[in-house]
Structure formats: C-alpha cells, structure tokens
Write an enzyme that holds these catalytic residues in place. Structure first.
Site, mmCIF file in Angstrom:
data_model
loop_
_atom_site.group_PDB
_atom_site.id
_atom_site.type_symbol
_atom_site.label_atom_id
_atom_site.label_comp_id
_atom_site.label_asym_id
_atom_site.label_seq_id
_atom_site.Cartn_x
_atom_site.Cartn_y
_atom_site.Cartn_z
ATOM 1 N N SER A 185 19.660 1.028 -50.446
ATOM 2 C CA SER A 185 19.444 2.304 -51.112
ATOM 3 C C SER A 185 20.747 3.076 -51.107
ATOM 4 O O SER A 185 21.669 2.729 -50.358
ATOM 5 C CB SER A 185 18.389 3.085 -50.332
ATOM 6 O OG SER A 185 18.313 4.413 -50.780
ATOM 7 N N TYR A 198 14.923 6.297 -42.202
ATOM 8 C CA TYR A 198 15.036 5.518 -43.446
ATOM 9 C C TYR A 198 16.490 5.131 -43.705
ATOM 10 O O TYR A 198 16.771 3.968 -44.023
ATOM 11 C CB TYR A 198 14.467 6.333 -44.612
ATOM 12 C CG TYR A 198 14.491 5.619 -45.947
ATOM 13 C CD1 TYR A 198 13.499 4.697 -46.289
ATOM 14 C CD2 TYR A 198 15.500 5.865 -46.887
ATOM 15 C CE1 TYR A 198 13.515 4.056 -47.524
ATOM 16 C CE2 TYR A 198 15.522 5.228 -48.117
ATOM 17 C CZ TYR A 198 14.527 4.323 -48.430
ATOM 18 O OH TYR A 198 14.548 3.680 -49.656
HETATM 19 N N1 NAD Z 1 12.021 4.456 -55.507
HETATM 20 C C1 NAD Z 1 13.225 4.834 -55.112
HETATM 21 O O1 NAD Z 1 13.700 5.918 -55.419
HETATM 22 C C2 NAD Z 1 14.057 3.899 -54.272
HETATM 23 C C3 NAD Z 1 15.396 4.234 -54.041
HETATM 24 C C4 NAD Z 1 16.162 3.397 -53.249
HETATM 25 C C5 NAD Z 1 15.607 2.259 -52.707
HETATM 26 N N2 NAD Z 1 14.311 1.945 -52.943
HETATM 27 C C6 NAD Z 1 13.758 0.755 -52.302
HETATM 28 O O2 NAD Z 1 13.212 -0.092 -53.288
HETATM 29 C C7 NAD Z 1 12.086 -0.802 -52.741
HETATM 30 C C8 NAD Z 1 10.869 -0.635 -53.642
HETATM 31 O O3 NAD Z 1 10.586 0.738 -53.776
HETATM 32 P P1 NAD Z 1 9.444 1.299 -54.733
HETATM 33 O O4 NAD Z 1 9.833 2.689 -55.055
HETATM 34 O O5 NAD Z 1 9.192 0.346 -55.832
HETATM 35 O O6 NAD Z 1 8.198 1.345 -53.710
HETATM 36 P P2 NAD Z 1 6.643 1.474 -54.037
HETATM 37 O O7 NAD Z 1 6.078 2.348 -52.979
HETATM 38 O O8 NAD Z 1 6.424 1.849 -55.447
HETATM 39 O O9 NAD Z 1 6.100 -0.009 -53.813
HETATM 40 C C9 NAD Z 1 6.217 -0.649 -52.590
HETATM 41 C C10 NAD Z 1 5.239 -1.797 -52.521
HETATM 42 O O10 NAD Z 1 5.405 -2.435 -51.235
HETATM 43 C C11 NAD Z 1 4.134 -2.740 -50.705
HETATM 44 N N3 NAD Z 1 4.160 -2.816 -49.239
HETATM 45 C C12 NAD Z 1 4.276 -1.782 -48.358
HETATM 46 N N4 NAD Z 1 4.184 -2.227 -47.111
HETATM 47 C C13 NAD Z 1 4.014 -3.570 -47.174
HETATM 48 C C14 NAD Z 1 3.835 -4.588 -46.189
HETATM 49 N N5 NAD Z 1 3.829 -4.289 -44.887
HETATM 50 N N6 NAD Z 1 3.685 -5.861 -46.613
HETATM 51 C C15 NAD Z 1 3.688 -6.150 -47.940
HETATM 52 N N7 NAD Z 1 3.834 -5.236 -48.900
HETATM 53 C C16 NAD Z 1 3.999 -3.957 -48.529
HETATM 54 C C17 NAD Z 1 3.249 -1.599 -51.178
HETATM 55 O O11 NAD Z 1 1.873 -1.960 -51.141
HETATM 56 C C18 NAD Z 1 3.762 -1.358 -52.608
HETATM 57 O O12 NAD Z 1 3.074 -2.135 -53.541
HETATM 58 C C19 NAD Z 1 11.889 -0.246 -51.336
HETATM 59 O O13 NAD Z 1 12.505 -1.098 -50.402
HETATM 60 C C20 NAD Z 1 12.612 1.083 -51.384
HETATM 61 O O14 NAD Z 1 13.052 1.488 -50.108
HETATM 62 C C21 NAD Z 1 13.532 2.739 -53.729
#
Ligand code: NAD
Ligand code: NAG
Length: 313
Positions: A185, A198
C-alpha cells in the site's frame, strides 16, 4: 615483509579492484535497464495457460483482478473467507465464459492454506500465479485498537502471505516457473495516522517480498523463472477506506477498483517488481519523499493532508 606474501597481497588487491569495477559496470547496467524499461515497457506476457490463485476474491480489487485475468484466458482459483461473495465472483467469470473455481478458506489458518494447496493441485493443477490480496484496514488511533484486532490484522495482512508462499512456492520452484504478487500500500511506503498497525503490516509485505527476491536470486538453482510483483495502491474506492481525507481531490482522486485491477494485471504481465497505483506515485514517494529528511517529509505531508479519518466499524 616476505616477498611471497607481498605478491599474494598485490594479486588480491588487483583482483578486488577488478571485481569492484565489474560490479560498478553491472550496477550501472541495471540502472540503465531500469530507466529503459520505464520508457519502453516490455510486452505484456500471455497468461492464458496460467492458473491464477487470488485471495480475497469476494470483493473489491480481488474480484476485479479475477475478472481481468479470466478475460485473458487464465484459470482462476477464487479464494475468500466469504463463500457467498466468492461464489458471486466465480459466477460473474462464468457468465463471461471464463474459467473459475471457488475455494472457501481463511488464509490466516496455516493448516487450511496447506489443505487448500493440496486440494487445488489435485483438482485443478499447479498454481503458477499467486496473488496475495486479502487484507483488512482498521482505522483509528493506536490506543483504540484492541489486541484481538491487531493480531487479526497481522495474521491476514502479513502471516497469510507467508503461509501461501510456503504452500505454493514449492511447485513453482520445481518448475522454475511462476509469479508471486503481493498487495502492499502507499501505507507501506510512508507513515499515515490512524493506520499504525496497518502501516506496519504493509511495510512488512514489502520486506517479505524484497527478502524473498534476494533469497530466490541468490539460490544456486537460480530461480529467475519466478517473478515477483509488489503493488502499493493509493486509495481505491472499494469501501476498505471508509473515510478518506484528500485535500487536493482533483490531483489525487480515489481510484476505481476496476481501474486499479487493470493497472495491477498490466504490471504483473510486464513483470514489474514494484509499483504504485497510480504508478506516478511510486516515483514521487521513492525518489522524492523517501529522500527528504524525516521532518521535511512530514511538513510536506501536512500540506498535502491526505489520509484516512478514524471511524467505528
Ligand atoms: N482499497 C484501498 O484503498 C487499498 C489501498 C491500498 C492497499 N489495499 C490493499 O489491497 C487489498 C485488497 O483491498 P480491497 O480494498 O479490495 O479489500 P476488500 O475489503 O474490498 O476485499 C477484501 C476481501 O478479502 C477477504 N478476506 C478478508 N479476510 C480474509 C481471510 N482471513 N481469508 C480469506 N479472505 C479474507 C474479504 O472477505 C474480502 O472479500 C488489501 O490487501 C488492501 O490492504 C487497498
Ligand atoms: C459475506 O458477505 C456478505 C456481503 O458483504 C455479507 O452479507 C455476509 O454476511 C458475509 N458472509 C459471511 C459468512 O461473513
């Protein structure tokens, strides 16, 4: 001093000088190669024969990446803790005549991840692209975060990366073919308030990927066939960032999940080692922000005033 030893020392010194010069040449070659790849990116690779396992495919960026890899002809292994939303993703892929298999798995559970690997290999085949995407982001001051929340965060955001690596690397190494993708991130490149645990977890992801690259490259078996990509997104509009705070909204827009997935899949296909979403951000953070003295970077960040505000779940 004995003449013999003098001669040996001179020989050693000469060979050290040559080794040093040769290293300088190679370092400069890699710098030029890096710049060249920035200007003329390599052609995106064909992934139609790959088996792509993505964690967290039930929602957000994971779902969008699954759809895009499927459109390129790859076989998708959808993994999520939420079977319902995961099934929806697979159905979306199948509606587009793509190939998808679903597995419910809590990636924090090492035994479950090992079982998953065994099952997927038996039922579908060897996973060749592993995308560690599942992640959570509690947003509040450190002192308001409970022990349980912090441990869960580290289990999902950090440890799950290690479990899936232990589960899926062996078959990639055996074939010297594969690709590991990890989601760090912007919070893995700079400190942001309300995200203390985080940020730690996302720095950890970058550390894991960097050390893994070194371990694979140093190996006498020379695992150059296994590629590594670390993605550092800025804010993506998936709902993960519940209260984004952006001062210059026109300059630093939230990225749509589909758009982020387009950029990630493209970076993977071009074997990019580390990038941000959007990619310009990577250069500004690595080559400007991270070179500034600590307090100077802080002053700059205060002006940009970009981050996330605390919220209850
Ligand atoms: N959205 C943002 O702004 C952003 C920014 C930087 C990094 N990220 C990273 O990108 C990745 C995806 O983010 P997102 O926004 O799509 O998240 P999201 O919350 O939309 O989706 C995450 C998914 O992971 C699943 N999940 C959670 N815990 C789990 C577990 N223990 N086992 C299996 N599945 C599990 C959830 O059910 C969900 O479907 C993450 O690692 C996040 O940290 C996101
Ligand atoms: C799965 O996600 C949906 C949508 O967010 C939610 O309604 C449902 O309760 C979740 N199921 C489980 C088992 O967590």
């Amino acid at each position: 001093m004995n003449l013999f030893y003098l001669r040996v020392n001179i020989q050693e010194a000469i060979s050290l000088v040559f080794e040093f010069l040769w290293t300088l040449i190679k370092v400069n070659y890699e710098i030029l190669r890096g710049i060249w790849k920035m200007i003329v990116p390599p052609e995106p690779k064909d992934v139609s024969n790959e088996i792509v396992l993505i964690t967290g495919t039930g929602h957000g960026i994971g779902r969008e990446m699954a759809l895009r890899f499927a459109r390129l002809g790859a076989t998708i292994i959808c993994v999520d803790i939420n079977a319902t939303t995961n099934e929806e993703t697979a159905n979306l892929i199948k509606q587009e005549k793509g190939k998808a298999h679903t597995y419910q798995c809590d990636v924090t559970n090492r035994a479950a991840v090992m079982q998953l690997a065994e099952k997927v290999t038996r039922e579908v085949g060897d996973v060749s692209i592993l995308v560690n995407n599942a992640g959570i982001m509690p947003c509040k001051p450190l002192l308001e975060q409970t022990e349980q929340e912090i441990k869960l965060l580290n289990d999902i955001n950090i440890n799950a990366n290690l479990w899936t690596l232990q589960a899926f690397l062996p078959s990639m190494m055996a074939r010297n073919h594969g690709h590991i993708v990890a989601m760090s991130s912007m919070a893995g490149m700079m400190g942001i308030r309300n995200l203390v645990p985080y940020c730690g977890s996302k720095y950890a992801v970058r550390g894991i990927m960097e050390a893994l690259a070194v371990e694979l490259w140093d190996d006498p078996k020379d695992y150059k066939g296994i590629k590594l990509t670390t993605i550092c997104p800025y804010m993506v509009d998936t709902g993960l960032c519940k209260k984004p705070r952006i001062r210059f909204e026109n300059l630093m827009k939230l990225v749509a999940p589909g758009e982020a997935a387009d950029m990630i899949v493209d970076a993977v296909r071009r074997d990019v080692i580390e990038t941000s979403i959007p990619p310009e951000l990577h250069y500004s953070i690595r080559y400007i922000h991270n070179l500034l003295p600590f307090r100077a970077a802080y002053v700059w960040n205060t002006f940009l005033n970009t981050g996330v505000d605390a919220h209850e779940d």
